[in-house]
Design an enzyme around this catalytic site. Structure first.
Site, PDB file in Angstrom:
ATOM      1  N   CYS A  76      -2.566   5.958   1.179  1.00  0.00           N
ATOM      2  CA  CYS A  76      -1.676   5.940   0.067  1.00  0.00           C
ATOM      3  C   CYS A  76      -1.196   4.480  -0.386  1.00  0.00           C
ATOM      4  CB  CYS A  76      -0.314   6.500   0.291  1.00  0.00           C
ATOM      5  SG  CYS A  76       0.958   6.375  -0.740  1.00  0.00           S
ATOM      6  N   GLU A 114      -6.708  14.688   1.398  1.00  0.00           N
ATOM      7  CA  GLU A 114      -5.287  14.723   2.281  1.00  0.00           C
ATOM      8  C   GLU A 114      -4.650  13.443   2.130  1.00  0.00           C
ATOM      9  OE1 GLU A 114      -4.033  13.993   6.729  1.00  0.00           O
ATOM     10  OE2 GLU A 114      -5.068  12.762   5.252  1.00  0.00           O
ATOM     11  N   ARG A 158       3.006  17.839  12.161  1.00  0.00           N
ATOM     12  CA  ARG A 158       2.483  16.867  11.263  1.00  0.00           C
ATOM     13  C   ARG A 158       2.272  17.387   9.881  1.00  0.00           C
ATOM     14  NH1 ARG A 158      -0.968  12.870  12.953  1.00  0.00           N
ATOM     15  NH2 ARG A 158      -2.077  11.834  11.302  1.00  0.00           N
ATOM     16  N   ARG A 160       1.517  17.156   6.126  1.00  0.00           N
ATOM     17  CA  ARG A 160       0.622  16.367   4.949  1.00  0.00           C
ATOM     18  C   ARG A 160       0.580  16.944   3.667  1.00  0.00           C
ATOM     19  NH1 ARG A 160       1.526  13.053   8.192  1.00  0.00           N
ATOM     20  NH2 ARG A 160       0.117  11.523   9.456  1.00  0.00           N
TER      21      ARG A 160
END
Length: 322
Positions: A76, A114, A158, A160
């Protein structure tokens, strides 16, 4: 690898090969990989017998073979859009641009991407908006959803964001991401039986809750499957102790504290962090997966990895459109 491959794919920002394992297991053949980190390259090469190509920003799109699916867990980065909303041009200078330029050139049928959960809210949602506009501009219908590995058979919290883009001439409408499977797996099911002393935390400031709630089944998933039952020192990040009867916290590539990157757990009356093999297991990697790097690098690699159960579940949905 299976025989009679159904489709081909490339693996960008490949890390240690999570996408590759999932896509291969669903019938795909990997034609090209790119990963710049030298330690991740070592792990990737040990397991797939080939060293990934390096920095994707220096690789020409025509040096990459044609493929059906482009996979990538891209980093990102801030997009300097300043409200201009120029789509494809606004991604220049970011690593997403390299995905976009490769997709624009090769026009694969599907993009499977992802990123961290906060990507959807990054820069007030502008970053995701630019990504969606860019993919639309180069000819893709896009679907995205935040999913928690804890809901899909991986005993680790987690979250995502997953992005699946279909080339417009496939006329895909109403694509739905896989529903949570909610398997009752717990961290304790995956622990190693014999663990070296170096993974244990021996300190005088370990505090366990006197009335900690012991559980026999999966902790409610609205709590992300994690149950804190004590602290180390001041109880900051990396200093919290969790029950092995729930799920592991989100593995991290960075961070400090006595149990940095994995969290601490009460195991047989001792407090310790997870081993690299246990990190591999909670992320869905088989025990045949080789870990040829030092622990510090292994923790970073699994902290940066994709959760195989989620990737596999999505892969099984998208290959129906190939």
């Amino acid at each position: 690898m299976r025989e009679n491959k159904k489709f081909t794919f490339i693996d960008l920002f490949a890390g240690i090969g999570g996408f590759r394992i999932a896509m291969t297991n669903t019938g795909g053949e990997c034609l090209y990989t790119s990963e710049w980190d030298k330690y991740a390259q070592i792990t990737y090469a040990a397991n797939f017998k080939e060293k990934p190509h390096g920095d994707i920003t220096k690789i020409e799109e025509n040096d990459i073979p044609a493929h059906d699916v482009l996979c990538g867990g891209f980093p990102c980065q801030a997009f300097s859009i300043s409200g201009k909303q120029r789509g494809f041009e606004d991604t220049r200078g970011t690593l997403f641009f390299d995905i976009a330029r490769i997709a624009k050139y090769h026009k694969p049928k599907i993009l499977f991407l992802e990123n961290v959960k906060n990507f959807a809210r990054h820069d007030g949602g502008k970053t995701l908006k630019v990504v969606l506009e860019t993919l639309d501009t180069i000819g893709y219908d896009v679907y995205h959803e935040v999913m928690n590995a804890s809901h899909y058979g991986a005993p680790t919290a987690r979250k995502r964001i997953y992005i699946v883009a279909f080339r417009k001439d496939l006329f895909v409408t109403g694509f739905e991401f896989p529903k949570p499977t909610l398997q009752p797996v717990i961290l304790g099911d995956l622990l190693e039986q014999v663990v070296a002393e170096k993974y244990f935390i021996r300190r005088d400031d370990i505090k366990l809750e006197n009335k900690r709630r012991e559980i026999d089944t999966l902790i409610p998933l609205h709590k992300l499957g994690c149950e804190r039952i004590g602290t180390i020192g001041g109880g900051g990040q990396g200093e919290r102790i969790y029950s092995i009867k729930g799920h592991a916290i989100t593995l991290s590539a960075y961070g400090g504290g006595a149990a940095a990157k994995t969290g601490a757990y009460l195991v047989d009356n001792g407090v310790r962090k997870l081993t690299p093999r246990e990190c591999a297991r909670v992320m869905g990697y088989p025990d045949t997966f080789l870990i040829p790097v030092p622990d510090t690098q292994a923790y970073k690699q699994f902290g940066n990895s994709v959760a195989l159960p989620v990737i596999t579940a999505i892969a099984n949905k998208i290959i129906k459109y190939l």
